[in-house]
Design an enzyme around this catalytic site. Structure first.
Site, PDB file in Angstrom:
ATOM      1  N   CYS A   1       0.845  -1.192   0.000  1.00  0.00           N
ATOM      2  CA  CYS A   1       0.000   0.000   0.000  1.00  0.00           C
ATOM      3  C   CYS A   1       0.880   1.240   0.000  1.00  0.00           C
ATOM      4  O   CYS A   1       2.103   1.151   0.003  1.00  0.00           O
ATOM      5  CB  CYS A   1      -0.956  -0.005   1.175  1.00  0.00           C
ATOM      6  SG  CYS A   1      -0.135   0.283   2.728  1.00  0.00           S
ATOM      7  N   ASP A   2       0.242   2.360   0.030  1.00  0.00           N
ATOM      8  CA  ASP A   2       0.976   3.617  -0.031  1.00  0.00           C
ATOM      9  C   ASP A   2       1.211   4.193   1.353  1.00  0.00           C
ATOM     10  O   ASP A   2       2.287   4.688   1.654  1.00  0.00           O
ATOM     11  CB  ASP A   2       0.206   4.619  -0.879  1.00  0.00           C
ATOM     12  CG  ASP A   2       1.103   5.553  -1.649  1.00  0.00           C
ATOM     13  OD1 ASP A   2       2.314   5.296  -1.732  1.00  0.00           O
ATOM     14  OD2 ASP A   2       0.584   6.537  -2.180  1.00  0.00           O
TER      15      ASP A   2
END
Length: 102
Positions: free
Chosen positions: A16-17
């Site tokens: 994910c970011d």
């Protein structure tokens, strides 16, 4: 598009970011579901995917970045982190055999 056989899946990375929230929950859920199959599940930033990852699960908006971080690996893009059919397909492939592509 890469393909992997179920018996070759040993490490799944949820990328994910931000590293918080629903992707962490998905990693925890996958860890429980795949534990009997000796599949390791890790959670990492999309730009730091480990080289030994076999399958990367990420939001569809991050799929191209994941492909850049992990060229040649199977990428499973999801629209939602909990209850996405793509995740169900990954779990079913590990549990029942077959091939996974992405």
């Amino acid at each position: 598009m890469a393909t992997i056989n179920a018996q070759d899946i040993r490490k799944v990375v949820v990328a994910c970011d931000a590293g918080m929230g629903s992707s962490v929950m998905l990693a925890s859920q996958l860890r429980k579901q795949l534990k009997k199959h000796e599949v390791t599940v890790e959670h990492t930033p999309v730009n730091s995917i480990p080289a030994d990852a076999d399958v990367i699960v990420c939001h569809q908006g991050l799929a191209e970045r994941a492909r850049g971080s992990a060229p040649g690996k199977v990428i499973v893009p999801v629209q939602i982190f909990i209850g996405d059919p793509a995740v169900a397909r990954l779990v079913a492939t590990v549990q029942q055999g077959g091939q996974l592509d992405g």
